[in-house]
Design a protein around this motif. Structure first.
Motif, PDB file in Angstrom:
ATOM      1  N   CYS A   1      -2.254   1.398  -8.073  1.00 38.13           N
ATOM      2  CA  CYS A   1      -1.034   0.826  -8.658  1.00 38.13           C
ATOM      3  C   CYS A   1      -1.356   0.329 -10.059  1.00 38.13           C
ATOM      4  O   CYS A   1      -2.281  -0.452 -10.262  1.00 38.13           O
TER       5      CYS A   1
ATOM      6  N   CYS B   1      -2.490  -5.614 -10.160  1.00 42.39           N
ATOM      7  CA  CYS B   1      -2.369  -5.125  -8.781  1.00 42.39           C
ATOM      8  C   CYS B   1      -3.551  -4.249  -8.382  1.00 42.39           C
ATOM      9  O   CYS B   1      -4.515  -4.725  -7.805  1.00 42.39           O
TER      10      CYS B   1
ATOM     11  N   HIS C   1       5.528  -3.244  -6.266  1.00 43.51           N
ATOM     12  CA  HIS C   1       5.773  -3.234  -7.708  1.00 43.51           C
ATOM     13  C   HIS C   1       6.770  -2.160  -8.111  1.00 43.51           C
ATOM     14  O   HIS C   1       7.504  -2.317  -9.077  1.00 43.51           O
TER      15      HIS C   1
ATOM     16  N   ARG D   1      -3.605  -1.729  -6.186  1.00 42.35           N
ATOM     17  CA  ARG D   1      -3.658  -1.210  -4.812  1.00 42.35           C
ATOM     18  C   ARG D   1      -4.065   0.261  -4.870  1.00 42.35           C
ATOM     19  O   ARG D   1      -3.746   0.956  -5.833  1.00 42.35           O
TER      20      ARG D   1
ATOM     21  N   CYS E   1       2.538   0.688  -6.405  1.00 38.41           N
ATOM     22  CA  CYS E   1       2.646   0.390  -4.983  1.00 38.41           C
ATOM     23  C   CYS E   1       4.109   0.055  -4.715  1.00 38.41           C
ATOM     24  O   CYS E   1       4.867  -0.218  -5.643  1.00 38.41           O
TER      25      CYS E   1
ATOM     26  N   PHE F   1       0.453  -1.508 -12.002  1.00 38.06           N
ATOM     27  CA  PHE F   1       1.086  -2.769 -12.394  1.00 38.06           C
ATOM     28  C   PHE F   1       0.009  -3.799 -12.726  1.00 38.06           C
ATOM     29  O   PHE F   1      -0.998  -3.894 -12.020  1.00 38.06           O
TER      30      PHE F   1
HETATM   31 ZN   LIG Z   1       1.220  -2.912  -7.146  1.00 38.53          ZN
END
Ligand SMILES: [Zn+2]
Ligand SMILES: [Zn+2]
Length: 441
Positions: free
Chosen positions: A357, A362, A395, A364, A392, A359
């Motif tokens: 991810c 984050c 987000h 992930r 993810c 973002f």
């Molecule tokens: Zn995320």
């Protein structure tokens, strides 16, 4: 009506009589004040000096009439089932009832009550006499079945248990009493082979219904091993994710668990090794009308119904979704997803660039992400590495539902702009937010 039988006519006369009973009182009736019609009571009740006892006893009798009718409906449905009408119509009995306008929960309960009445004399009698509501009848029938699963009962024992459960005054009390009885009988049984309730998969059940707001509501009861498998699957997906500024994940444990379940379901739907249903892989259908009169233009999901534009945008980025674009008449215009979904090649390139991810804060793993279109596909955004970013679901939802913006940066990486800010944050920037703004286009 064609093919109407004498039974249907009898019931229709009865229904017509009830309709007459509540039809508005005439002026003459109101003035004389002595008509026995229910409508006159309804009318008098708005005046001073009405009789409480009279109103209350009328309420009791109407409830009894409702119970009698619900009981008759359950018995009729049982007969329809027994003579094979659902098989001939290629529908389940509940679906058949829903087709004629019965609410889903009531349809299922009516079918169950028909079976309960067949097996339990006291339930059949209570339904016939109208002192047993359909809710109570169902809870007693289900209670006996639940006890029977924990500690097998012979027929006389089932009849005795049903009579005992009927002594309770609410469905909730029946449920609690049945549970206590099941535990007591299972403990008494000296069968060394008996499976303890905690490990008995025959007691497993899961409900899945829609509430008044259109939310999906579920309750679930699992044996120890299946419960363990569920917990093991949810656990790694439930880890808190810090906010971009390093503050703690604001989601509660229950929220993180629900998000984790969503993640598991999406991973399952995106995979190819899943059982087919009617020859097709299970997928999420999104029906998007392009034209039509206002009000008809609302997109809807196959199972859960109408959804707003933010959810449509989110769904269009998801590989588990098959979008069907229909015209004003509901005729499909485009069922393709080749141009909408990032190809495996593009996804690989995005995975190499974003490493999970993208973002800020984050990260992930890649396998948990959707490939989001920075400029939406529906607004002409192309399906390319430059217009894609891995996010993810948490987000991804945030980007679709809030003012967060994603912009492609000159460095080839996605940059993020917080609502109310003009300062782009580089993908994966954590805690120390960058002040380097000129990299973003
Ligand atoms: Zn995320
Ligand atoms: Zn998206």
């Amino acid at each position: 009506m064609e093919g109407e039988t004498m039974f249907a006519l009898t019931v229709r006369d009865f229904a017509d009589h009830l309709v007459d009973e509540v039809a508005a009182a005439t002026t003459a009736e109101v003035e004389s004040g002595d008509s026995p019609r229910l409508a006159c009571l309804l009318d008098r009740a708005s005046r001073v000096g009405c009789d409480d006892a009279e109103i209350l006893s009328a309420i009791v009798e109407v409830a009894r009439a409702q119970n009698v009718l619900a009981g008759a409906q359950a018995l009729l449905v049982r007969v329809a089932d027994r003579v094979g009408i659902p098989v001939r119509k290629r529908l389940s009995m509940p679906s058949l009832l829903m087709e004629i306008g019965v609410a889903p929960a009531v349809a299922h309960r009516t079918v169950r009550n028909g079976r309960h009445a067949e097996r339990l004399d006291s339930v059949a009698r209570g339904m016939r006499d109208g002192y047993l509501s359909p809710e109570m009848a169902d809870e007693v029938g289900r209670g006996v079945a639940a006890v029977d699963k924990r500690a097998p009962l012979d027929n006389p024992e089932k009849q005795t248990l049903a009579r005992k459960l009927l002594l309770n005054s609410t469905p909730g009390e029946v449920k609690a009493a049945a549970k206590a009885e099941g535990i007591r009988l299972a403990a008494e049984s000296d069968d060394p082979e008996a499976i303890p309730a905690s490990e008995n998969s025959e007691l497993n059940e899961m409900t899945l219904t829609s509430d008044d707001e259109g939310r999906t509501v579920s309750s679930i009861s699992l044996d120890a091993l299946t419960g363990e498998e569920l917990s093991a699957a949810l656990d790694p997906l439930m880890r808190p994710v810090p906010q971009p500024d390093g503050s703690r994940d604001p989601r509660s444990t229950a929220q993180r668990r629900a998000d984790a379940l969503g993640q598991i379901v999406r991973t399952y739907l995106a995979g190819s090794e899943r059982p087919t249903s009617g020859g097709v892989l299970p997928h999420v259908s999104l029906i998007v009308p392009t034209t039509g009169t206002p009000g008809d233009g609302v997109a809807r999901l196959g199972f859960t119904g109408p959804v707003g534009s933010a959810t449509v945008g989110l769904a269009l980025c998801s590989s588990a979704v098959s979008a069907v674009v229909v015209d004003g008449e509901g005729v499909p215009l485009d069922v393709g997803r080749e141009h909408r979904l990032m190809t495996p090649g593009i996804r690989k390139a995005l995975a190499a660039r974003d490493c999970g991810c993208a973002f800020p804060g984050c990260g992930r793993p890649v396998s948990w992400t959707d490939a989001h279109h920075i400029v939406p596909w529906s607004e002409g955004g192309d399906t390319s590495v430059g217009n894609g970013v891995l996010l993810c679901r948490m987000h991804h939802t945030l980007v679709h539902n809030s003012e967060w913006q994603v912009v492609p940066g000159d460095d080839g990486h996605p940059w993020f702009i917080e609502p109310g800010s003009s300062q782009p944050i580089r993908s994966h920037a954590r805690r120390t937010l960058t002040s380097h703004t000129d990299a973003a286009a």
